[in-house]
Design a protein around this motif. Sequence first.
Motif, short mmCIF file in Angstrom:
data_model
loop_
_atom_site.label_atom_id
_atom_site.label_comp_id
_atom_site.label_asym_id
_atom_site.label_seq_id
_atom_site.Cartn_x
_atom_site.Cartn_y
_atom_site.Cartn_z
N HIS A 40 46.27 42.18 77.31
CA HIS A 40 45.56 41.24 76.41
C HIS A 40 44.07 41.23 76.74
O HIS A 40 43.23 41.27 75.82
CB HIS A 40 46.16 39.84 76.55
CG HIS A 40 45.45 38.81 75.74
ND1 HIS A 40 45.57 38.72 74.37
CD2 HIS A 40 44.58 37.84 76.11
CE1 HIS A 40 44.81 37.75 73.92
NE2 HIS A 40 44.20 37.19 74.96
N GLN A 41 43.73 41.17 78.02
CA GLN A 41 42.32 41.19 78.41
C GLN A 41 41.66 42.50 78.00
O GLN A 41 40.52 42.51 77.51
CB GLN A 41 42.18 40.95 79.92
CG GLN A 41 42.53 39.55 80.33
CD GLN A 41 42.54 39.36 81.84
OE1 GLN A 41 42.64 40.31 82.61
NE2 GLN A 41 42.45 38.11 82.27
N LEU A 42 42.38 43.60 78.19
CA LEU A 42 41.84 44.90 77.78
C LEU A 42 41.62 44.93 76.27
O LEU A 42 40.60 45.45 75.80
CB LEU A 42 42.78 46.03 78.21
CG LEU A 42 42.39 47.43 77.76
CD1 LEU A 42 41.00 47.81 78.25
CD2 LEU A 42 43.43 48.43 78.24
N SER A 43 42.55 44.38 75.52
CA SER A 43 42.41 44.32 74.07
C SER A 43 41.11 43.62 73.68
O SER A 43 40.35 44.11 72.83
CB SER A 43 43.61 43.59 73.46
OG SER A 43 43.42 43.39 72.08
N ASN A 44 40.84 42.49 74.30
CA ASN A 44 39.60 41.76 74.01
C ASN A 44 38.37 42.59 74.36
O ASN A 44 37.38 42.60 73.61
CB ASN A 44 39.57 40.43 74.77
CG ASN A 44 40.57 39.45 74.22
OD1 ASN A 44 40.99 39.53 73.06
ND2 ASN A 44 40.98 38.50 75.05
N GLN A 45 38.42 43.30 75.47
CA GLN A 45 37.28 44.12 75.89
C GLN A 45 37.07 45.30 74.94
O GLN A 45 35.93 45.64 74.61
CB GLN A 45 37.48 44.60 77.33
CG GLN A 45 37.44 43.46 78.33
CD GLN A 45 38.01 43.83 79.69
OE1 GLN A 45 38.62 44.88 79.86
NE2 GLN A 45 37.79 42.97 80.66
N LEU A 46 38.16 45.91 74.49
CA LEU A 46 38.04 47.02 73.55
C LEU A 46 37.48 46.54 72.21
O LEU A 46 36.66 47.23 71.59
CB LEU A 46 39.39 47.70 73.36
CG LEU A 46 39.93 48.46 74.57
CD1 LEU A 46 41.36 48.91 74.33
CD2 LEU A 46 39.03 49.63 74.92
N LEU A 54 45.48 48.53 67.44
CA LEU A 54 44.03 48.60 67.25
C LEU A 54 43.66 49.63 66.19
O LEU A 54 42.74 49.41 65.39
CB LEU A 54 43.33 48.90 68.58
CG LEU A 54 43.41 47.80 69.63
CD1 LEU A 54 42.86 48.29 70.96
CD2 LEU A 54 42.70 46.54 69.18
N ASN A 55 44.36 50.74 66.16
CA ASN A 55 44.11 51.74 65.11
C ASN A 55 44.41 51.18 63.73
O ASN A 55 43.70 51.47 62.76
CB ASN A 55 44.95 53.00 65.34
CG ASN A 55 44.32 53.92 66.35
OD1 ASN A 55 43.12 54.11 66.38
ND2 ASN A 55 45.14 54.50 67.21
N ASN A 112 37.96 52.38 60.77
CA ASN A 112 37.22 53.53 61.29
C ASN A 112 37.35 53.72 62.80
O ASN A 112 36.62 54.52 63.38
CB ASN A 112 35.74 53.46 60.90
CG ASN A 112 35.56 53.41 59.40
OD1 ASN A 112 36.19 54.18 58.67
ND2 ASN A 112 34.75 52.49 58.92
N ALA A 113 38.24 53.01 63.43
CA ALA A 113 38.44 53.18 64.86
C ALA A 113 39.42 54.32 65.12
O ALA A 113 40.34 54.55 64.33
CB ALA A 113 38.98 51.89 65.49
N GLN A 114 39.21 55.02 66.22
CA GLN A 114 40.11 56.08 66.66
C GLN A 114 40.45 55.84 68.12
O GLN A 114 39.69 56.23 69.02
CB GLN A 114 39.47 57.45 66.49
CG GLN A 114 39.17 57.81 65.06
CD GLN A 114 38.43 59.13 64.96
OE1 GLN A 114 37.71 59.53 65.86
NE2 GLN A 114 38.59 59.80 63.84
N PHE A 115 41.58 55.19 68.34
CA PHE A 115 42.07 54.95 69.69
C PHE A 115 43.14 55.98 70.00
O PHE A 115 44.06 56.19 69.21
CB PHE A 115 42.67 53.54 69.81
CG PHE A 115 41.65 52.45 69.77
CD1 PHE A 115 41.12 51.93 70.93
CD2 PHE A 115 41.23 51.92 68.56
CE1 PHE A 115 40.19 50.91 70.90
CE2 PHE A 115 40.30 50.91 68.51
CZ PHE A 115 39.78 50.40 69.68
#
Length: 146
Positions: free
Chosen positions: A52-58, A116-117, A122-125
Amino acid sequence: MRNNTETRLLLNQCIYSIQIGSNDYINNYFKPEFYCTSRLFTQMQYARLLVHQLSNQLKTLYNTGARKFAVYGLSLIGCAPFAILEYGTNGSLCVDKLNNAAAHFNERLMPLVHQLNDDLPNAQFTYLGPAPDSTTFAAAGVHRTF
């Protein structure tokens, strides 16, 4: 940079390589003598919190203009020489509790990358799983020479 538009265009072209989590486990969760994290969270809860924290940072990086991300899963952190020395292996090749924690993290990270994609235009994860480690080769009877 001359202006925010030029900066954003430049940030759009970069590939952001993200690899986090191993220190959160090795130097926090599994250090109950220094941190209370393992008393507050199960391994699954902690993995959920970290992702969850990583999601916010990304998303913060995305909001500043980043569009291309390489997100690495955790390797088998229990196979690191330090981990084996610190925790012992109880007869297995590696420290199972550390590898189990890494697996919980990765199991939550992969769906995040897909989400996230789907959610960010226009994001490419890209999720990059951990490479085979020495235990894979040892278990298969393969020896590498350098």
